[in-house]
Write an enzyme that holds these catalytic residues in place. Structure first.
Site, PDB file in Angstrom:
ATOM      1  N   LYS A   1      -3.348  -3.481  13.442  1.00  0.00           N
ATOM      2  CA  LYS A   1      -4.254  -4.080  12.454  1.00  0.00           C
ATOM      3  C   LYS A   1      -3.464  -4.732  11.320  1.00  0.00           C
ATOM      4  O   LYS A   1      -3.815  -5.811  10.839  1.00  0.00           O
ATOM      5  CB  LYS A   1      -5.151  -2.996  11.838  1.00  0.00           C
ATOM      6  CG  LYS A   1      -6.412  -2.701  12.590  1.00  0.00           C
ATOM      7  CD  LYS A   1      -7.204  -1.745  11.714  1.00  0.00           C
ATOM      8  CE  LYS A   1      -8.564  -1.455  12.234  1.00  0.00           C
ATOM      9  NZ  LYS A   1      -9.235  -0.424  11.409  1.00  0.00           N
TER      10      LYS A   1
ATOM     11  N   ARG B   1      15.198   5.374  11.336  1.00  0.00           N
ATOM     12  CA  ARG B   1      16.009   4.310  11.929  1.00  0.00           C
ATOM     13  C   ARG B   1      17.443   4.805  12.069  1.00  0.00           C
ATOM     14  O   ARG B   1      17.877   5.728  11.379  1.00  0.00           O
ATOM     15  CB  ARG B   1      15.958   3.042  11.066  1.00  0.00           C
ATOM     16  CG  ARG B   1      14.625   2.357  11.172  1.00  0.00           C
ATOM     17  CD  ARG B   1      14.636   0.984  10.546  1.00  0.00           C
ATOM     18  NE  ARG B   1      14.026   0.977   9.229  1.00  0.00           N
ATOM     19  CZ  ARG B   1      13.560  -0.113   8.640  1.00  0.00           C
ATOM     20  NH1 ARG B   1      13.625  -1.272   9.240  1.00  0.00           N
ATOM     21  NH2 ARG B   1      13.020  -0.052   7.438  1.00  0.00           N
TER      22      ARG B   1
ATOM     23  N   ARG C   1      -6.346 -21.628   1.872  1.00  0.00           N
ATOM     24  CA  ARG C   1      -7.200 -21.958   0.713  1.00  0.00           C
ATOM     25  C   ARG C   1      -6.392 -22.569  -0.426  1.00  0.00           C
ATOM     26  O   ARG C   1      -6.826 -23.512  -1.079  1.00  0.00           O
ATOM     27  CB  ARG C   1      -7.925 -20.688   0.232  1.00  0.00           C
ATOM     28  CG  ARG C   1      -8.818 -20.886  -0.976  1.00  0.00           C
ATOM     29  CD  ARG C   1      -9.604 -19.624  -1.311  1.00  0.00           C
ATOM     30  NE  ARG C   1      -8.781 -18.427  -1.385  1.00  0.00           N
ATOM     31  CZ  ARG C   1      -8.041 -18.099  -2.433  1.00  0.00           C
ATOM     32  NH1 ARG C   1      -8.026 -18.869  -3.501  1.00  0.00           N
ATOM     33  NH2 ARG C   1      -7.312 -16.996  -2.419  1.00  0.00           N
TER      34      ARG C   1
ATOM     35  N   ASN D   1       0.828  -1.211   0.000  1.00  0.00           N
ATOM     36  CA  ASN D   1       0.000   0.000   0.000  1.00  0.00           C
ATOM     37  C   ASN D   1       0.864   1.263   0.000  1.00  0.00           C
ATOM     38  O   ASN D   1       0.356   2.374   0.110  1.00  0.00           O
ATOM     39  CB  ASN D   1      -0.963   0.017   1.201  1.00  0.00           C
ATOM     40  CG  ASN D   1      -0.243   0.230   2.523  1.00  0.00           C
ATOM     41  OD1 ASN D   1       0.985   0.175   2.593  1.00  0.00           O
ATOM     42  ND2 ASN D   1      -1.003   0.472   3.579  1.00  0.00           N
TER      43      ASN D   1
ATOM     44  N   TYR E   1       3.579  -2.475  17.686  1.00  0.00           N
ATOM     45  CA  TYR E   1       4.422  -3.287  16.805  1.00  0.00           C
ATOM     46  C   TYR E   1       4.759  -4.621  17.467  1.00  0.00           C
ATOM     47  O   TYR E   1       4.524  -5.688  16.898  1.00  0.00           O
ATOM     48  CB  TYR E   1       5.695  -2.506  16.499  1.00  0.00           C
ATOM     49  CG  TYR E   1       6.659  -3.162  15.538  1.00  0.00           C
ATOM     50  CD1 TYR E   1       6.367  -3.270  14.176  1.00  0.00           C
ATOM     51  CD2 TYR E   1       7.890  -3.654  15.983  1.00  0.00           C
ATOM     52  CE1 TYR E   1       7.270  -3.848  13.288  1.00  0.00           C
ATOM     53  CE2 TYR E   1       8.790  -4.229  15.109  1.00  0.00           C
ATOM     54  CZ  TYR E   1       8.479  -4.325  13.756  1.00  0.00           C
ATOM     55  OH  TYR E   1       9.383  -4.899  12.884  1.00  0.00           O
TER      56      TYR E   1
HETATM   57  P1  NAD Z   1       9.638  -1.231   5.171  1.00  0.00           P
HETATM   58  O1  NAD Z   1       8.831  -0.256   5.923  1.00  0.00           O
HETATM   59  O2  NAD Z   1      10.638  -0.731   4.194  1.00  0.00           O
HETATM   60  O3  NAD Z   1       8.706  -2.264   4.409  1.00  0.00           O
HETATM   61  C1  NAD Z   1       7.404  -2.581   4.816  1.00  0.00           C
HETATM   62  C2  NAD Z   1       6.497  -2.536   3.589  1.00  0.00           C
HETATM   63  O4  NAD Z   1       5.170  -2.898   3.987  1.00  0.00           O
HETATM   64  C3  NAD Z   1       6.416  -1.132   2.977  1.00  0.00           C
HETATM   65  O5  NAD Z   1       6.578  -1.201   1.590  1.00  0.00           O
HETATM   66  C4  NAD Z   1       5.014  -0.671   3.354  1.00  0.00           C
HETATM   67  O6  NAD Z   1       4.485   0.252   2.438  1.00  0.00           O
HETATM   68  C5  NAD Z   1       4.270  -1.990   3.394  1.00  0.00           C
HETATM   69  N1  NAD Z   1       3.049  -1.935   4.197  1.00  0.00           N
HETATM   70  C6  NAD Z   1       2.881  -1.409   5.435  1.00  0.00           C
HETATM   71  N2  NAD Z   1       1.617  -1.552   5.843  1.00  0.00           N
HETATM   72  C7  NAD Z   1       0.963  -2.196   4.845  1.00  0.00           C
HETATM   73  C8  NAD Z   1      -0.383  -2.608   4.667  1.00  0.00           C
HETATM   74  N3  NAD Z   1      -1.316  -2.405   5.602  1.00  0.00           N
HETATM   75  N4  NAD Z   1      -0.715  -3.243   3.491  1.00  0.00           N
HETATM   76  C9  NAD Z   1       0.209  -3.444   2.537  1.00  0.00           C
HETATM   77  N5  NAD Z   1       1.502  -3.052   2.654  1.00  0.00           N
HETATM   78  C10 NAD Z   1       1.871  -2.446   3.795  1.00  0.00           C
HETATM   79  O7  NAD Z   1      10.354  -2.164   6.272  1.00  0.00           O
HETATM   80  P2  NAD Z   1      11.383  -3.365   6.104  1.00  0.00           P
HETATM   81  O8  NAD Z   1      12.571  -3.042   6.929  1.00  0.00           O
HETATM   82  O9  NAD Z   1      11.540  -3.730   4.680  1.00  0.00           O
HETATM   83  O10 NAD Z   1      10.602  -4.522   6.883  1.00  0.00           O
HETATM   84  C11 NAD Z   1       9.945  -5.576   6.189  1.00  0.00           C
HETATM   85  C12 NAD Z   1       9.399  -6.563   7.197  1.00  0.00           C
HETATM   86  O11 NAD Z   1      10.472  -7.098   7.976  1.00  0.00           O
HETATM   87  C13 NAD Z   1       8.419  -5.940   8.203  1.00  0.00           C
HETATM   88  O12 NAD Z   1       7.375  -6.855   8.454  1.00  0.00           O
HETATM   89  C14 NAD Z   1       9.255  -5.747   9.441  1.00  0.00           C
HETATM   90  O13 NAD Z   1       8.489  -5.800  10.608  1.00  0.00           O
HETATM   91  C15 NAD Z   1      10.230  -6.916   9.347  1.00  0.00           C
HETATM   92  N6  NAD Z   1      11.466  -6.613  10.076  1.00  0.00           N
HETATM   93  C16 NAD Z   1      12.403  -5.777   9.558  1.00  0.00           C
HETATM   94  C17 NAD Z   1      13.541  -5.479  10.282  1.00  0.00           C
HETATM   95  C18 NAD Z   1      14.633  -4.573   9.753  1.00  0.00           C
HETATM   96  O14 NAD Z   1      15.588  -4.286  10.500  1.00  0.00           O
HETATM   97  N7  NAD Z   1      14.595  -4.116   8.542  1.00  0.00           N
HETATM   98  C19 NAD Z   1      13.713  -6.029  11.561  1.00  0.00           C
HETATM   99  C20 NAD Z   1      12.715  -6.856  12.069  1.00  0.00           C
HETATM  100  C21 NAD Z   1      11.598  -7.161  11.309  1.00  0.00           C
HETATM  101  N1  UDP Z   2      18.715   5.921  17.637  1.00  0.00           N
HETATM  102  C1  UDP Z   2      19.530   7.021  17.868  1.00  0.00           C
HETATM  103  N2  UDP Z   2      19.449   8.061  16.997  1.00  0.00           N
HETATM  104  C2  UDP Z   2      18.639   8.061  15.915  1.00  0.00           C
HETATM  105  C3  UDP Z   2      17.804   6.939  15.688  1.00  0.00           C
HETATM  106  C4  UDP Z   2      17.863   5.886  16.575  1.00  0.00           C
HETATM  107  O1  UDP Z   2      20.300   7.056  18.818  1.00  0.00           O
HETATM  108  O2  UDP Z   2      18.642   9.054  15.174  1.00  0.00           O
HETATM  109  C5  UDP Z   2      18.804   4.779  18.558  1.00  0.00           C
HETATM  110  C6  UDP Z   2      17.472   4.305  19.106  1.00  0.00           C
HETATM  111  O3  UDP Z   2      17.140   5.036  20.277  1.00  0.00           O
HETATM  112  C7  UDP Z   2      17.768   2.846  19.384  1.00  0.00           C
HETATM  113  C8  UDP Z   2      18.767   2.460  18.285  1.00  0.00           C
HETATM  114  O4  UDP Z   2      19.316   3.683  17.828  1.00  0.00           O
HETATM  115  O5  UDP Z   2      18.382   2.706  20.642  1.00  0.00           O
HETATM  116  C9  UDP Z   2      18.132   1.713  17.131  1.00  0.00           C
HETATM  117  O6  UDP Z   2      17.025   2.456  16.706  1.00  0.00           O
HETATM  118  P1  UDP Z   2      16.160   2.084  15.416  1.00  0.00           P
HETATM  119  O7  UDP Z   2      15.045   3.060  15.376  1.00  0.00           O
HETATM  120  O8  UDP Z   2      17.025   1.980  14.229  1.00  0.00           O
HETATM  121  O9  UDP Z   2      15.617   0.602  15.664  1.00  0.00           O
HETATM  122  P2  UDP Z   2      15.120  -0.236  16.928  1.00  0.00           P
HETATM  123  O10 UDP Z   2      16.153  -1.274  17.072  1.00  0.00           O
HETATM  124  O11 UDP Z   2      15.035   0.634  18.152  1.00  0.00           O
HETATM  125  O12 UDP Z   2      13.805  -0.744  16.511  1.00  0.00           O
END
Ligand code: NAD
Ligand code: UDP
Length: 324
Positions: free
Chosen positions: A93, A188, A108, A36, A147
């Site tokens: 959600k 991040r 399914r 989305n 989350y």
């Molecule tokens: P991201 O935000 O770049 O990607 C998430 C994608 O999901 C986006 O393209 C967003 O538009 C889409 N999205 C969000 N809500 C939606 C909805 N209701 N319907 C359809 N699409 C939707 O984040 P990412 O880092 O690529 O993370 C991808 C997945 O991996 C996530 O589920 C996240 O929780 C998980 N994850 C990522 C990390 C990380 O460090 N990158 C760590 C732990 C878990």
């Molecule tokens: N953080 C920080 N400065 C920033 C963004 C994040 O010091 O500009 C810290 C944040 O408080 C956390 C860690 O960096 O302790 C990782 O944050 P991030 O948001 O990347 O991911 P998290 O692991 O907390 O989901």
């Protein structure tokens, strides 16, 4: 089933999802990318639009959708704290309804389905490193709960669809992962520090910078996800995927300054509520069952990420939240 599969990637236009789509399309699979665009934009998958085996659907996964597929990677969910706290009810959600709708398709169609879970299921952990058997320390009423609890509930749904309906599932718990195509304004730590360093702006450290994280490069992570999906059916997880070494946030800032040659200074502000003080995965199970071990050094991964940040035009990115 033939070797080439019809594969749905929810959240496929995001940071990790778009790299996963790249790989699956190049392998010849028929890939449906569903997104989305809440935290991403079409540019992440623009280069795939002309491929005959790639299809892009704008859809919100909280609503049902009728598709025929063999495999599903469920990645749809905002992942950065600023993004998921922007509309916390929608975040829960997305995790819960998104899991139900994706699992419904899997049930399914008889499709195999992988859930992108997270190290956040461990909350602010009392033990280090965190192994899969650790049940976590999550504050269910705090600002990160939308989350953390959403992802925990999604894991519950996956396990119950597996036990009750025999759905073929996989659960991976992803720890902090970084690389090209992170949203530059996602707030991040890696994207913030690199963007700030390249602009010689102050580097924003939350707290005193002694909190730790373990940073995995996206190539290693995607490799782990694929191994999990293609592994044996008797190993469904959950399995930790992440870098087994940890560094402090202050150290990360210093490395980014060094690698960018920046003149930025470090500035400190309050640590956000419930921000975990430590995070490091125990990846013994991934090593044993998936023969997976991330091999990209933090320096090499950061250099590639910095190059990508240098190459993009920041004005083309919408900042979806004020948390940057
Ligand atoms: P991201 O935000 O770049 O990607 C998430 C994608 O999901 C986006 O393209 C967003 O538009 C889409 N999205 C969000 N809500 C939606 C909805 N209701 N319907 C359809 N699409 C939707 O984040 P990412 O880092 O690529 O993370 C991808 C997945 O991996 C996530 O589920 C996240 O929780 C998980 N994850 C990522 C990390 C990380 O460090 N990158 C760590 C732990 C878990
Ligand atoms: N953080 C920080 N400065 C920033 C963004 C994040 O010091 O500009 C810290 C944040 O408080 C956390 C860690 O960096 O302790 C990782 O944050 P991030 O948001 O990347 O991911 P998290 O692991 O907390 O989901």
């Amino acid at each position: 089933m033939s070797l080439l599969k019809r594969i749905l990637v929810t959240g496929g236009a995001g940071f990790l999802g778009s790299h996963l789509c790249d790989r699956l399309v190049q392998q010849g699979h028929d890939v449906i990318c569903l997104d989305n665009f809440f935290t991403s934009q079409k540019t992440n998958v623009e280069h795939l639009l002309d491929w005959p085996n790639f299809e892009l659907i704008r859809h919100d996964i909280t609503l049902p959708i009728w598709l025929e597929v063999d495999e599903i990677y469920n990645l749809a969910c905002p992942a950065a704290p600023g993004h998921y706290q922007y509309n916390p009810i929608k975040t829960t959600k997305t995790s819960v309804m998104g899991a139900i709708n994706s699992l419904g398709i899997a049930k399914r169609c008889g499709a195999k389905i992988l859930q992108a879970s997270t190290s956040e299921v461990y909350g602010d952990p009392e033990i280090s490193p965190q192994s899969e058997e650790y049940r976590g320390s999550v504050n269910p009423i705090g600002p990160r709960a939308c989350y953390d609890e959403g992802k925990r509930c999604a894991e519950t749904l996956f396990m119950d669809y597996h036990r009750s309906n025999n759905v073929n599932i996989r659960i991976v718990r992803i720890f902090n992962t970084y690389g090209p195509r992170m949203h530059p304004y996602d707030g991040r730590v890696v994207s913030n520090f690199i963007r700030q360093a390249l602009q010689n702006k102050d580097i924003s450290i939350f707290g005193d910078g002694s909190q730790t994280r373990s940073f995995c490069f996206y190539i290693d992570l995607i490799d782990g996800i694929e191994r999990m999906m293609n592994g044996t059916d008797d190993f469904i997880g959950p399995v930790n995927l992440g870098m087994p070494s940890e560094i402090t946030i202050k150290q990360l800032a210093e490395i980014v300054i060094e690698l960018t040659g920046s003149t930025s200074r470090l500035i400190y502000s309050d640590l956000p509520v419930d921000d975990p003080l430590q995070r490091r995965p125990d990846i013994t199970i991934a090593r044993e069952h998936l023969k997976w071990d991330p091999s990209t050094s933090l320096k090499d991964g950061l250099l590639e990420t910095i190059e990508w940040f240098r190459s993009i035009d920041l004005s083309k990115y919408r900042a979806p939240t004020p948390h940057y």
